[in-house]
Structures are given as structure tokens and as C-alpha cells.
Design an enzyme around this catalytic site. Structure first.
Site, PDB file in Angstrom:
ATOM      1  N   GLN A   1       0.908  -1.004   0.102  1.00 19.28           N
ATOM      2  CA  GLN A   1      -0.012   0.008   0.134  1.00 19.28           C
ATOM      3  C   GLN A   1       0.889   1.447  -0.018  1.00 19.28           C
ATOM      4  O   GLN A   1       1.955   1.327   0.662  1.00 19.28           O
ATOM      5  CB  GLN A   1      -0.903  -0.038   1.369  1.00 19.28           C
TER       6      GLN A   1
ATOM      7  N   PRO B   1       8.028   0.032   8.657  1.00 19.37           N
ATOM      8  CA  PRO B   1       7.521   1.357   8.655  1.00 19.37           C
ATOM      9  C   PRO B   1       6.410   1.784   9.269  1.00 19.37           C
ATOM     10  O   PRO B   1       6.215   2.891   9.463  1.00 19.37           O
ATOM     11  CB  PRO B   1       8.040   1.803   7.114  1.00 19.37           C
TER      12      PRO B   1
ATOM     13  N   GLY C   1       0.789  -1.094  11.635  1.00 16.78           N
ATOM     14  CA  GLY C   1       0.275  -2.323  10.999  1.00 16.78           C
ATOM     15  C   GLY C   1      -0.058  -2.206   9.554  1.00 16.78           C
ATOM     16  O   GLY C   1      -0.241  -1.152   9.230  1.00 16.78           O
TER      17      GLY C   1
ATOM     18  N   HIS D   1      -7.633  -2.382  14.900  1.00 16.46           N
ATOM     19  CA  HIS D   1      -7.597  -1.740  13.654  1.00 16.46           C
ATOM     20  C   HIS D   1      -7.353  -2.431  12.570  1.00 16.46           C
ATOM     21  O   HIS D   1      -8.200  -2.274  11.494  1.00 16.46           O
ATOM     22  CB  HIS D   1      -6.602  -0.432  13.731  1.00 16.46           C
ATOM     23  N   GLU D   2      -6.358  -3.128  12.519  1.00  9.53           N
ATOM     24  CA  GLU D   2      -6.029  -3.924  11.246  1.00  9.53           C
ATOM     25  C   GLU D   2      -7.010  -4.950  10.986  1.00  9.53           C
ATOM     26  O   GLU D   2      -7.145  -5.385   9.962  1.00  9.53           O
ATOM     27  CB  GLU D   2      -4.593  -4.479  11.549  1.00  9.53           C
TER      28      GLU D   2
ATOM     29  N   HIS E   1      -9.995  -3.606   9.204  1.00  9.84           N
ATOM     30  CA  HIS E   1      -9.991  -3.666   7.818  1.00  9.84           C
ATOM     31  C   HIS E   1     -10.248  -4.891   7.050  1.00  9.84           C
ATOM     32  O   HIS E   1     -10.732  -4.860   5.913  1.00  9.84           O
ATOM     33  CB  HIS E   1      -8.402  -3.558   7.485  1.00  9.84           C
TER      34      HIS E   1
ATOM     35  N   GLU F   1     -10.018   4.036   5.831  1.00  9.64           N
ATOM     36  CA  GLU F   1      -9.172   4.409   7.097  1.00  9.64           C
ATOM     37  C   GLU F   1     -10.258   5.066   8.377  1.00  9.64           C
ATOM     38  O   GLU F   1     -10.143   4.804   9.431  1.00  9.64           O
ATOM     39  CB  GLU F   1      -8.013   5.142   7.187  1.00  9.64           C
TER      40      GLU F   1
ATOM     41  N   TYR G   1      -8.524   9.394   8.731  1.00 14.79           N
ATOM     42  CA  TYR G   1      -8.587   8.341   9.927  1.00 14.79           C
ATOM     43  C   TYR G   1      -9.639   9.209  10.950  1.00 14.79           C
ATOM     44  O   TYR G   1     -10.723   8.556  11.415  1.00 14.79           O
ATOM     45  CB  TYR G   1      -7.478   8.283  10.593  1.00 14.79           C
TER      46      TYR G   1
ATOM     47  N   ARG H   1       9.891   2.231  12.694  1.00 12.89           N
ATOM     48  CA  ARG H   1       8.416   2.971  12.457  1.00 12.89           C
ATOM     49  C   ARG H   1       8.260   4.353  12.347  1.00 12.89           C
ATOM     50  O   ARG H   1       8.755   5.101  13.191  1.00 12.89           O
ATOM     51  CB  ARG H   1       7.481   2.512  13.651  1.00 12.89           C
ATOM     52  N   MET H   2       7.718   4.878  11.087  1.00 12.41           N
ATOM     53  CA  MET H   2       7.676   6.467  10.802  1.00 12.41           C
ATOM     54  C   MET H   2       7.001   7.054  11.777  1.00 12.41           C
ATOM     55  O   MET H   2       7.579   8.174  11.974  1.00 12.41           O
ATOM     56  CB  MET H   2       7.183   6.296   9.561  1.00 12.41           C
TER      57      MET H   2
HETATM   58  N1  BES Z   1      -3.411   0.577   5.917  1.00 16.37           N
HETATM   59  C1  BES Z   1      -2.596   1.404   6.966  1.00 16.37           C
HETATM   60  C2  BES Z   1      -1.140   1.644   6.699  1.00 16.37           C
HETATM   61  C3  BES Z   1      -0.863   2.510   5.246  1.00 16.37           C
HETATM   62  C4  BES Z   1      -1.715   3.668   5.295  1.00 16.37           C
HETATM   63  C5  BES Z   1       0.125   2.181   4.473  1.00 16.37           C
HETATM   64  C6  BES Z   1      -1.333   4.350   4.281  1.00 16.37           C
HETATM   65  C7  BES Z   1       0.316   2.818   3.675  1.00 16.37           C
HETATM   66  C8  BES Z   1      -0.541   3.682   3.363  1.00 16.37           C
HETATM   67  C9  BES Z   1      -2.905   0.733   8.316  1.00 16.37           C
HETATM   68  O1  BES Z   1      -4.136   0.151   8.496  1.00 16.37           O
HETATM   69  C10 BES Z   1      -2.865   1.998   9.294  1.00 16.37           C
HETATM   70  O2  BES Z   1      -3.645   2.728   9.502  1.00 16.37           O
HETATM   71  N2  BES Z   1      -1.924   1.740  10.406  1.00 16.37           N
HETATM   72  C11 BES Z   1      -1.782   2.555  11.346  1.00 16.37           C
HETATM   73  C12 BES Z   1      -2.422   2.024  12.512  1.00 16.37           C
HETATM   74  C13 BES Z   1      -3.262   2.853  13.406  1.00 16.37           C
HETATM   75  C14 BES Z   1      -3.973   3.992  12.873  1.00 16.37           C
HETATM   76  C15 BES Z   1      -3.756   1.963  14.768  1.00 16.37           C
HETATM   77  C16 BES Z   1      -0.354   2.893  11.638  1.00 16.37           C
HETATM   78  O3  BES Z   1       0.524   2.225  10.918  1.00 16.37           O
HETATM   79  O4  BES Z   1      -0.054   3.642  12.510  1.00 16.37           O
HETATM   80 ZN    ZN Z   2      -5.667   1.399   8.624  1.00 17.48          ZN
END
Ligand code: BES
Ligand code: ZN
Length: 637
Positions: A172, A297, A300, A326-327, A330, A349, A412, A586-587
Site C-alpha cells: 500500500q 515502517p 500495522g 484496527h488492522e 480492515h 481508514e 482517519y 516505524r515512521m
Molecule cells: N493501511 C494502513 C497503513 C498504511 C496507510 C500504509 C497508508 C500505507 C499507506 C494501516 O491500516 C494503518 O492505518 N496503520 C496505522 C495503525 C493505527 C491507525 C492504529 C499505523 O500504521 O500507524
Molecule cells: Zn488502517
């Protein structure tokens, strides 16, 4: 969600700005040669060069070997397609940094002519293939390149055991094209099968049915019977142990993470039950979790049947397991019903963040859900204050793209608060039934904001025109900022922390007399975020001596403390800061720390020095995110 998303979302925002900007530079002559309106607004998906409205992939068959020496996946893909327009002569696929060896028919093994277009950063190169007159499948022999943006190749030192290399994908939003030539758009779905060859002793897993068995020859076969969009294609290879933790849930992780993860994520089965009860059947078979090395990065990634999870949420007390909620969510919002284009991201999201909160409420109780909501709202408001109006809308598909249309925490949290507002307006039972039906009606399809609004009008607004005035609904979706009808989450537990801080400031309460014994991660985060600014050395030392923040094993709390330490030049924490930035990729956790250092006059050199050393361990996406922050110049590029 547990934590404010503003920073990671800003990153995503930058990412999408780049994408959208790139759309403007798309060539007016489409590689298909078909008529093209050349308007981003009318493109079926501005982030894909594929002619998927002419011919659509419905199944792929992958055969790849993971070559860790060359850091390449090598093999072929067979693409099964259906012509949607009978006279279509070419198929255009998305690719980025792929080495194409040969394209051929599958039945008679005849070579087919193909042409690779010039790279169009960041979309990649359009691969244009002449289709056989009769046929329904083509085979492409190819290799990936070591710099594939959707893959990270880790050497053994970057893993928990330090003994074996590791590989994982992150497709993604538009990175699947860097490891598979395909129609890289959420508007197309396909099933897949795969045969993956890995070095002996290692295990391959995918977003598919995963076997608990370790194959001694390193050959793994996968089947994904449900049709998925390309951004959910996922693979990982490593020294992965396996543990089934409940009826439908198993964990794949490097051995040192296995037991801690099994404890941390023990509520997953309850979460599945809670979500099924709310929104209908879980459609994907089992639900497993893959715990990645710390350079993953994101927090999840919702790869179907196998969510990819950062180990940085293993806090020892399950306080960060809303990430799993959260995951998992989805599996309904996103994987089942998908945004048709990336400008509809809030349909993925925002819905997911809402469902995450509902799951958390059911599994951990209302108080925790409200604390998380309050932290998220604080973060969103702070973020919105810095965003131009155009970036504060949920749907940005309809507006002029030369304004700075981006995606951010808006998708989000504003999305989530919008759904919560509707829920409160019409009542839970009614809203739950509506969402349940929505997931059913659009299962395995992609939707746009417009389609959602039409559906909402027909199925909910028509029943409750007074409770859901169309204008307010439109204000939520298309307007900037947060409508005043927003329900503000309030919790006594945060109020009492505010009181404590005030009493401490007035000299009426000592830090050591604060009743923090039962504080959860959320309360600590609220405390750290509610402290007055700036803090002098004496106060920083007192806070650290009382609460030992510098050594917190909770990565989220440590992150907030390190941020304060940078802002207030608390040097005692710098060793931990250096360690932290070297250990974690993790970014959301690292970028704000680099930014904070670069905002100072005196810590920029430290930031650059730390980054120089840590950069090789970061994922390509994290490198792309941090490079501009620390003004890193890669001499090789
Ligand atoms: N799908 C996203 C991660 C993502 C978003 C990857 C946009 C590439 C582009 C994943 O479900 C997500 O939102 N992860 C969050 C979790 C948090 C909101 C609980 C994260 O990684 O921080
Ligand atoms: Zn998400």
C-alpha cells in the site's frame, strides 16, 4: 486508535502530495494509445497507468524465488485477464524498477511483444504488452531490483535473532508494482496462487492461506481464494516461528517475539467475535498476525488473513492492542469494501478507525475507548490547525488538484468522528444495521465517496432526514475543519490528570504524591502531552527521577518523552534517543524526533549523525520520509 496520528499522517500526506503532483505530469499521450481526457478528475485511478477499464486481471499465478544474495525476487507471473472491450489489443501494466525478461503466451509459449515506458516518478513505468488474438492469460518472466520500494531486504543483524536474513513487502498504496507487474489500482480485484522458493530453513508467508508447517526444502505454495486489490498483495520471508493462540488466530514471529506477542495479542479472538457480531461474517478464513522486525515502517498493515504488525506495540500490558483492532477492522472496511481511488482513503481508514473504537469498547471497555478518542481528537485538532482548508476535507476527489489536495489524519479521525456522529444521531442499533448492510451490499467491491453518499441517502438519510440533515453530512464529507456537531469525548481520567498538573504547578502537589499507580499508557501519554512548555532542566530531571521515563519500555511513552527531551535539551535522555532511533524504523515514532531535532539550532548535527548510522537499517519508505527532514544527500544517487 491509541495515539495521535498527526505526524505519521503528515508523512502520508507528503507521500500523497507527491503522488497527486505526479498526476499532473502524466503524459497526455497514454501508452495505450486510447483517447484520454487527460484530466486527473476523470481518470478512473490517477495513480495507475493500467488500462483496467479495457481489460481486467481476475487471477494471478506467481512463481518467485527469494534470492537474498542479490536481494531480488526472480521468477514469473501468469496473468489471467478478461477483455472488457472486445477489440482491446494491448494490456498496460504498472511496474516500477522491474527487469522484464520475456512476455509469452501460456498455451503455446510464444513470445509476445512488449514495451517498457519511460519511468514517471513516482508512478513507475507502464509496461505495454501486445495481447494474443485469442487467449486469456500471459506469462511475464521478471526480476525485482534491490531498490524495490515495496520490499525491504534485511540482513541478519537487523533481525531479532541476528542469524538469518528477512524480507517483507509493503504494497500500500502503490508499491505492489515494484515487485509484481500488475494493474496496481484498488479498483481491480483478483484471486491469486503463488509458489515461493526460499533458502532452506526459512519460512515464507503471504496474504493468503498459510500453513503452520515449515517446509524443509523451502518451497511454499499459497492460495488466496478471495479476490483482493493489488495493494493487499503481501509476502514475508524469515526465520519465523509459529504459534496458534486461539481457534482462528496464530502468530508468526521470530522466536524472541513469539511468546511476548502471544500474550500481548491474546484478545484477538475476542476482537474477531466482537466485530462479527457488529458487522457480519468474517469472510477471510483464519486471521493470523505476522510480527515483523522493528524496521517495519508502519504500525500495522491489514494484509488479508495475515496482518503485518510492528513489534513496537508489544508493551507487556496489552495497552497498545487497538492496533490489532484496527488492522482486523480492515477485514470489513477496506479489504471487503475498498476505496476505489486513493482520494477516497477515508472510506477505508475513517471507517476502520470507527470500527476500531467499537471493538476496543467491546473488548476493553468504554473508558479506554474514550481515552483513545480524546487523544486522537487532540491530535487531529492540532494537525488541522496547520493544514490548509483543502486538506481538511474527507473526500478530495472532487476538488481541483492543483490546490494542495492531500491525505492525512483527517481521513482517519475526522472520518471516524463523522461516523460516530451519525451513530449518535440515529442510534446504535440503526447505525450498526446500516453498516452491516453496507458491507454486505458492497462486499468485494470498490466504492467512491459519491457512491457512499448516494447509498447513505437512500438507506439512512431518507429515514432520518431531520437527524441527518444532508447539508451537515455534506459538510462532514466535503467541508473543511470539524463541524460543530462533533461529539467531543470527555473522560474524568484525563480531567483528573489536568487537575494534578495544575496542583503540581501551584506547588500544592508533589510529583511523587500523584496517584499514578493504576495509570495506563493512555494516561501517561495525556500527562506528557498536557505538561506546560517549556520545561527547565530541574523539572525534566524531577520528572525523570520520579517516573523513569528515559528507560520506559513502552515505545509510545518513550517517544513522547524523547520529544520533550529534545525540545527541552534534556541531555540525560540522548543516549536512549540514539538507541531508539537505531532500533526502531516505524515512521510515526522516528520522523517526529528527527523533525524536532532539525527544528533546533544546536541539535541538527546530532540528527544528521544519528541518521547517517541508522539510515541503512530503515525501510525505503522511511528513508524517503527522513531524507528531506535531515537534508540527507545520498552521494550514490
Ligand atoms: N493501511 C494502513 C497503513 C498504511 C496507510 C500504509 C497508508 C500505507 C499507506 C494501516 O491500516 C494503518 O492505518 N496503520 C496505522 C495503525 C493505527 C491507525 C492504529 C499505523 O500504521 O500507524
Ligand atoms: Zn488502517
Amino acid at each position: 486508535m491509541v495515539f495521535k496520528l498527526s505526524l505519521i499522517m503528515r508523512l502520508l500526506a507528503i507521500f500523497f502530495v507527491v503522488l497527486l503532483t505526479a498526476c499532473h505530469s502524466l503524459p497526455s499521450e497514454k501508452t495505450t494509445g486510447d483517447a484520454d481526457t487527460n484530466s486527473v478528475l476523470t481518470k478512473p485511478d490517477p495513480h495507475s497507468m493500467a488500462n483496467f477499464e479495457d481489460v481486467a486481471i481476475h487471477h494471478i499465478n506467481l512463481e518467485l524465488k527469494a534470492d537474498f544474495d542479490d536481494q531480488e525476487l526472480k521468477g514469473h507471473v501468469v496473468i489471467h485477464y478478461k477483455k472488457l472491450k472486445p477489440d482491446v489489443k494491448y494490456m498496460v501494466l504498472d511496474t516500477r524498477d522491474l527487469k522484464i525478461r520475456r512476455v509469452s503466451t501460456t498455451d503455446s509459449n510464444q513470445s509476445l511483444s512488449w514495451r517498457m515506458g519511460e519511468p514517471q516518478a513516482p508512478l513507475g513505468s507502464a509496461l505495454r504488452i501486445k495481447l494474443p488474438d485469442n487467449g486469456e492469460a500471459i506469462k511475464i518472466d521478471y526480476h525485482t531490483k534491490p531498490q524495490a520500494t515495496g520490499l525491504q531486504w534485511l540482513n541478519p543483524a537487523q533481525t531479532a535473532t541476528g542469524e538469518h536474513p528477512f524480507l517483507f513487502s509493503q504494497s500500500q498504496a502503490i508499491h505492489a508494482r515494484s515487485w509484481i507487474p500488475l494493474q496496481d489500482t484498488p479498483a481491480v480485484r483478483f484471486t491469486y496462487q503463488a509458489k515461493i522458493e526460499v533458502p532452506e530453513g526459512l519460512r515464507a508467508v503471504m496474504s493468503a492461506e498459510n500453513s503452520p508447517e515449515l517446509n524443509p526444502e523451502g518451497i511454499y505454495n499459497f492460495n488466496m481464494p478471495q479476490a483482493i486489490p493489488s495493494y493487499l498483495m503481501a509476502i514475508a520471508v524469515g526465520d519465523l516461528a509459529y504459534k496458534k493462540i486461539s481457534e482462528h488466530v496464530a502468530i508468526f514471529a521470530e522466536q524472541p517475539f513469539l511468546e511476548p506477542a502471544a500474550y500481548e495479542f491474546a484478545k484477538t479472538e475476542d476482537m474477531i467475535d466482537a466485530t462479527k457480531e457488529l458487522y457480519g461474517e468474517y469472510q477471510w478464513g483464519d486471521y493470523d498476525l505476522l510480527v515483523l522486525p522493528p524496521s517495519f515502517p508502519f504500525g500495522g498493515m491489514e494484509n488479508p488473513r495475515l496482518s503485518f504488525i510492528t513489534p513496537t506495540v508489544i508493551a507487556g500490558d496489552r495497552s497498545l492492542d487497538s492496533l490489532i483492532a484496527h488492522e482486523l477492522a480492515h477485514s470489513w472496511s477496506g479489504n471487503l469494501v475498498t476505496n476505489a481511488r486513493w482520494c477516497d482513503l477515508w472510506l477505508n481508514e475513517g471507517f476502520t478507525s470507527y470500527i476500531e473504537a467499537r471493538i476496543t469498547e467491546k473488548v476493553h471497555g468504554q473508558e479506554r475507548m474514550i481515552m483513545e478518542a480524546a487523544l486522537n481528537l487532540q491530535g487531529l485538532q492540532k494537525e488541522m490547525a496547520d493544514l490548509p482548508e483543502a486538506e481538511q476535507r474527507l473526500s478530495t476527489c472532487e476538488v481541483e488538484l492543483d490546490s494542495e489536495d492531500v491525505f492525512s489524519g483527517v481521513a482517519y479521525d475526522k472520518g471516524r468522528f463523522f461516523l460516530e456522529w451519525m451513530e449518535k444521531q440515529v442510534g446504535r442499533a440503526e447505525f450498526d444495521a446500516f453498516l452491516n448492510q453496507y458491507f454486505d451490499d458492497f462486499a468485494f467491491q470498490s466504492v467512491t465517496s459519491k457512491q457512499f453518499l448516494t447509498y447513505l441517502q437512500q438507506n439512512l438519510i431518507s429515514k432520518y432526514p431531520d437527524k441527518l440533515p444532508l447539508n451537515t453530512v455534506k459538510e462532514w464529507i466535503y467541508g473543511p475543519g470539524l463541524p460543530d456537531v462533533l461529539y467531543v469525548p470527555v473522560t474524568d481520567r484525563f480531567e483528573s490528570i489536568n487537575d494534578d498538573i495544575a496542583a503540581w504547578q501551584n506547588g500544592q502537589l508533589k510529583l511523587s504524591d500523584m496517584d499514578t499507580k493504576n495509570w495506563t499508557t493512555h494516561e501517561w501519554l495525556h500527562f506528557l502531552r498536557a505538561l506546560p512548555e517549556p520545561l527547565d532542566q530541574k523539572t525534566m530531571r524531577a520528572l525523570d527521577q520520579t517516573f523513569d521515563f528515559t528507560h520506559s519500555q513502552n515505545n509510545e511513552i518513550a517517544h513522547d518523552w524523547l520529544l520533550l527531551s529534545i525540545q527541552n535539551r534534556y541531555q540525560v535522555a540522548y543516549d536512549r534517543l540514539i538507541q531508539y532511533l537505531n532500533d526502531i524504523g516505524r515512521m510515526k515514532l522516528i520522523v517526529p524526533l528527527y523533525e524536532a531535532m532539525m527544528e533546533t539550532d544546536d541539535l541538527t548535527e546530532l540528527a544528521k549523525r544519528i541518521y547517517e548510522k541508522a539510515r541503512p537499517g530503515y525501510h525505503p519508505l522511511a528513508q524517503q520520509a527522513v531524507d528531506p527532514v535531515v537534508k540527507y544527500a545520498d552521494d550514490e544517487s
